[in-house]
Design a protein around this motif. Structure first.
Motif, PDB file in Angstrom:
ATOM      1  N   TRP A   1       0.810  -1.214   0.000  1.00 47.91           N
ATOM      2  CA  TRP A   1       0.000   0.000   0.000  1.00 47.91           C
ATOM      3  C   TRP A   1       0.844   1.265   0.000  1.00 47.91           C
ATOM      4  O   TRP A   1       0.455   2.277  -0.570  1.00 47.91           O
ATOM      5  CB  TRP A   1      -0.959  -0.001   1.186  1.00 47.91           C
ATOM      6  N   GLU A   2       2.008   1.223   0.627  1.00 46.41           N
ATOM      7  CA  GLU A   2       2.872   2.404   0.634  1.00 46.41           C
ATOM      8  C   GLU A   2       3.270   2.780  -0.783  1.00 46.41           C
ATOM      9  O   GLU A   2       3.304   3.956  -1.142  1.00 46.41           O
ATOM     10  CB  GLU A   2       4.138   2.178   1.468  1.00 46.41           C
ATOM     11  N   ASP A   3       3.571   1.771  -1.628  1.00 46.34           N
ATOM     12  CA  ASP A   3       3.956   2.036  -3.007  1.00 46.34           C
ATOM     13  C   ASP A   3       2.774   2.591  -3.804  1.00 46.34           C
ATOM     14  O   ASP A   3       2.940   3.492  -4.622  1.00 46.34           O
ATOM     15  CB  ASP A   3       4.479   0.778  -3.681  1.00 46.34           C
ATOM     16  N   VAL A   4       1.585   2.077  -3.547  1.00 44.91           N
ATOM     17  CA  VAL A   4       0.393   2.581  -4.226  1.00 44.91           C
ATOM     18  C   VAL A   4       0.158   4.042  -3.839  1.00 44.91           C
ATOM     19  O   VAL A   4      -0.125   4.891  -4.690  1.00 44.91           O
ATOM     20  CB  VAL A   4      -0.846   1.715  -3.902  1.00 44.91           C
ATOM     21  N   GLY A   5       0.312   4.342  -2.566  1.00 38.83           N
ATOM     22  CA  GLY A   5       0.167   5.723  -2.115  1.00 38.83           C
ATOM     23  C   GLY A   5       1.201   6.634  -2.750  1.00 38.83           C
ATOM     24  O   GLY A   5       0.895   7.764  -3.154  1.00 38.83           O
ATOM     25  N   ARG A   6       2.420   6.151  -2.853  1.00 42.38           N
ATOM     26  CA  ARG A   6       3.499   6.931  -3.471  1.00 42.38           C
ATOM     27  C   ARG A   6       3.195   7.188  -4.941  1.00 42.38           C
ATOM     28  O   ARG A   6       3.412   8.290  -5.445  1.00 42.38           O
ATOM     29  CB  ARG A   6       4.812   6.171  -3.301  1.00 42.38           C
ATOM     30  N   LEU A   7       2.672   6.177  -5.632  1.00 40.82           N
ATOM     31  CA  LEU A   7       2.284   6.366  -7.033  1.00 40.82           C
ATOM     32  C   LEU A   7       1.144   7.379  -7.148  1.00 40.82           C
ATOM     33  O   LEU A   7       1.098   8.167  -8.094  1.00 40.82           O
ATOM     34  CB  LEU A   7       1.880   5.036  -7.670  1.00 40.82           C
ATOM     35  N   GLY A   8       0.237   7.358  -6.185  1.00 42.72           N
ATOM     36  CA  GLY A   8      -0.835   8.350  -6.171  1.00 42.72           C
ATOM     37  C   GLY A   8      -0.286   9.755  -6.020  1.00 42.72           C
ATOM     38  O   GLY A   8      -0.758  10.699  -6.666  1.00 42.72           O
ATOM     39  N   GLN A   9       0.727   9.901  -5.178  1.00 47.02           N
ATOM     40  CA  GLN A   9       1.357  11.204  -5.014  1.00 47.02           C
ATOM     41  C   GLN A   9       2.053  11.630  -6.304  1.00 47.02           C
ATOM     42  O   GLN A   9       1.970  12.795  -6.723  1.00 47.02           O
ATOM     43  CB  GLN A   9       2.356  11.176  -3.860  1.00 47.02           C
ATOM     44  N   ASP A  10       2.734  10.680  -6.955  1.00 45.74           N
ATOM     45  CA  ASP A  10       3.368  10.977  -8.238  1.00 45.74           C
ATOM     46  C   ASP A  10       2.321  11.399  -9.264  1.00 45.74           C
ATOM     47  O   ASP A  10       2.544  12.331 -10.045  1.00 45.74           O
ATOM     48  CB  ASP A  10       4.137   9.761  -8.768  1.00 45.74           C
ATOM     49  N   ALA A  11       1.185  10.705  -9.280  1.00 46.94           N
ATOM     50  CA  ALA A  11       0.109  11.053 -10.219  1.00 46.94           C
ATOM     51  C   ALA A  11      -0.400  12.464  -9.946  1.00 46.94           C
ATOM     52  O   ALA A  11      -0.667  13.226 -10.879  1.00 46.94           O
ATOM     53  CB  ALA A  11      -1.031  10.037 -10.123  1.00 46.94           C
ATOM     54  N   GLY A  12      -0.512  12.831  -8.669  1.00 48.56           N
ATOM     55  CA  GLY A  12      -0.948  14.183  -8.324  1.00 48.56           C
ATOM     56  C   GLY A  12       0.024  15.242  -8.807  1.00 48.56           C
ATOM     57  O   GLY A  12      -0.380  16.278  -9.346  1.00 48.56           O
ATOM     58  N   ARG A  13       1.324  14.991  -8.622  1.00 47.30           N
ATOM     59  CA  ARG A  13       2.335  15.944  -9.096  1.00 47.30           C
ATOM     60  C   ARG A  13       2.323  16.055 -10.619  1.00 47.30           C
ATOM     61  O   ARG A  13       2.404  17.149 -11.182  1.00 47.30           O
ATOM     62  CB  ARG A  13       3.725  15.534  -8.604  1.00 47.30           C
ATOM     63  N   LEU A  14       2.200  14.904 -11.298  1.00 50.04           N
ATOM     64  CA  LEU A  14       2.170  14.906 -12.752  1.00 50.04           C
ATOM     65  C   LEU A  14       0.919  15.632 -13.263  1.00 50.04           C
ATOM     66  O   LEU A  14       0.984  16.401 -14.220  1.00 50.04           O
ATOM     67  CB  LEU A  14       2.220  13.470 -13.281  1.00 50.04           C
ATOM     68  N   ALA A  15      -0.205  15.404 -12.598  1.00 49.03           N
ATOM     69  CA  ALA A  15      -1.445  16.086 -12.986  1.00 49.03           C
ATOM     70  C   ALA A  15      -1.293  17.597 -12.844  1.00 49.03           C
ATOM     71  O   ALA A  15      -1.766  18.362 -13.698  1.00 49.03           O
ATOM     72  CB  ALA A  15      -2.608  15.578 -12.139  1.00 49.03           C
ATOM     73  N   ALA A  16      -0.622  18.041 -11.792  1.00 44.88           N
ATOM     74  CA  ALA A  16      -0.403  19.475 -11.598  1.00 44.88           C
ATOM     75  C   ALA A  16       0.495  20.035 -12.700  1.00 44.88           C
ATOM     76  O   ALA A  16       0.249  21.143 -13.207  1.00 44.88           O
ATOM     77  CB  ALA A  16       0.214  19.736 -10.225  1.00 44.88           C
ATOM     78  N   GLN A  17       1.511  19.273 -13.095  1.00 43.15           N
ATOM     79  CA  GLN A  17       2.410  19.724 -14.164  1.00 43.15           C
ATOM     80  C   GLN A  17       1.690  19.802 -15.507  1.00 43.15           C
ATOM     81  O   GLN A  17       1.885  20.742 -16.270  1.00 43.15           O
ATOM     82  CB  GLN A  17       3.597  18.768 -14.315  1.00 43.15           C
ATOM     83  N   LEU A  18       0.861  18.798 -15.786  1.00 43.36           N
ATOM     84  CA  LEU A  18       0.188  18.725 -17.081  1.00 43.36           C
ATOM     85  C   LEU A  18      -1.105  19.530 -17.117  1.00 43.36           C
ATOM     86  O   LEU A  18      -1.650  19.782 -18.189  1.00 43.36           O
ATOM     87  CB  LEU A  18      -0.106  17.263 -17.446  1.00 43.36           C
ATOM     88  N   GLY A  19      -1.629  19.883 -15.951  1.00 46.63           N
ATOM     89  CA  GLY A  19      -2.870  20.644 -15.888  1.00 46.63           C
ATOM     90  C   GLY A  19      -4.102  19.827 -16.248  1.00 46.63           C
ATOM     91  O   GLY A  19      -5.092  20.373 -16.733  1.00 46.63           O
ATOM     92  N   ARG A  20      -4.034  18.517 -16.004  1.00 50.77           N
ATOM     93  CA  ARG A  20      -5.171  17.638 -16.286  1.00 50.77           C
ATOM     94  C   ARG A  20      -5.056  16.405 -15.400  1.00 50.77           C
ATOM     95  O   ARG A  20      -3.979  16.096 -14.895  1.00 50.77           O
ATOM     96  CB  ARG A  20      -5.203  17.232 -17.755  1.00 50.77           C
ATOM     97  N   PRO A  21      -6.161  15.688 -15.206  1.00 50.61           N
ATOM     98  CA  PRO A  21      -6.103  14.463 -14.419  1.00 50.61           C
ATOM     99  C   PRO A  21      -5.250  13.402 -15.129  1.00 50.61           C
ATOM    100  O   PRO A  21      -5.195  13.361 -16.360  1.00 50.61           O
ATOM    101  CB  PRO A  21      -7.560  13.991 -14.344  1.00 50.61           C
ATOM    102  N   VAL A  22      -4.552  12.594 -14.354  1.00 48.49           N
ATOM    103  CA  VAL A  22      -3.781  11.480 -14.909  1.00 48.49           C
ATOM    104  C   VAL A  22      -4.126  10.219 -14.139  1.00 48.49           C
ATOM    105  O   VAL A  22      -4.562  10.271 -12.985  1.00 48.49           O
ATOM    106  CB  VAL A  22      -2.259  11.734 -14.861  1.00 48.49           C
ATOM    107  N   THR A  23      -3.919   9.085 -14.770  1.00 51.86           N
ATOM    108  CA  THR A  23      -4.168   7.793 -14.126  1.00 51.86           C
ATOM    109  C   THR A  23      -2.887   7.296 -13.463  1.00 51.86           C
ATOM    110  O   THR A  23      -1.789   7.801 -13.734  1.00 51.86           O
ATOM    111  CB  THR A  23      -4.621   6.752 -15.168  1.00 51.86           C
ATOM    112  N   LEU A  24      -3.050   6.285 -12.612  1.00 50.45           N
ATOM    113  CA  LEU A  24      -1.854   5.662 -12.032  1.00 50.45           C
ATOM    114  C   LEU A  24      -1.005   5.040 -13.134  1.00 50.45           C
ATOM    115  O   LEU A  24       0.225   5.039 -13.044  1.00 50.45           O
ATOM    116  CB  LEU A  24      -2.250   4.603 -11.002  1.00 50.45           C
ATOM    117  N   ASP A  25      -1.644   4.511 -14.191  1.00 47.80           N
ATOM    118  CA  ASP A  25      -0.891   3.953 -15.323  1.00 47.80           C
ATOM    119  C   ASP A  25       0.029   5.014 -15.929  1.00 47.80           C
ATOM    120  O   ASP A  25       1.195   4.751 -16.213  1.00 47.80           O
ATOM    121  CB  ASP A  25      -1.834   3.446 -16.415  1.00 47.80           C
TER     122      ASP A  25
END
Length: 113
Positions: A27-51
């Protein structure tokens, strides 16, 4: 391989390949990926998936690995372990709840209902 079948691979028009697979993560890795997705979404200005977040992380790691001289590259296991923050040991149910809260952006507001 195993009995789950052969992973599906598809060539994409942009010259990349798409590979479908199942990965078991703590679960820690899943949470970390979620955080990465949030940062990437902020950079791209759109929602992103965990994929998308995983693909971005793999591409970034590949580019970073090519940028270093061969003698300075840590073994892959060290790189993977270093990319996930070490968290104190908690019961699995608590880990899952906190990881989901982080992904949903509700960390700190859980338990108020």
């Amino acid at each position: 391989m195993n009995d789950r079948g052969t992973p599906q691979m598809h060539a994409l028009p942009d010259g990349e390949a798409e590979l479908s697979l199942v990965v078991r993560l703590p679960w820690e890795d899943v949470g970390r990926l979620g955080q990465d997705a949030g940062r990437l979404a902020a950079q791209l200005g759109r929602p992103v998936t965990l994929d998308e977040a995983v693909s971005h992380r793999l591409r970034s790691a590949r580019v970073a690995a090519h940028a270093k001289p061969a003698g300075e590259q840590p073994p892959p296991a060290v790189t993977a372990a270093a990319s996930v923050s070490s968290l104190p040991s908690r019961p699995p149910a608590e880990q899952a709840r906190q990881a989901i809260d982080r992904i949903n952006g509700t960390a700190g507001t859980a338990g108020t209902a």
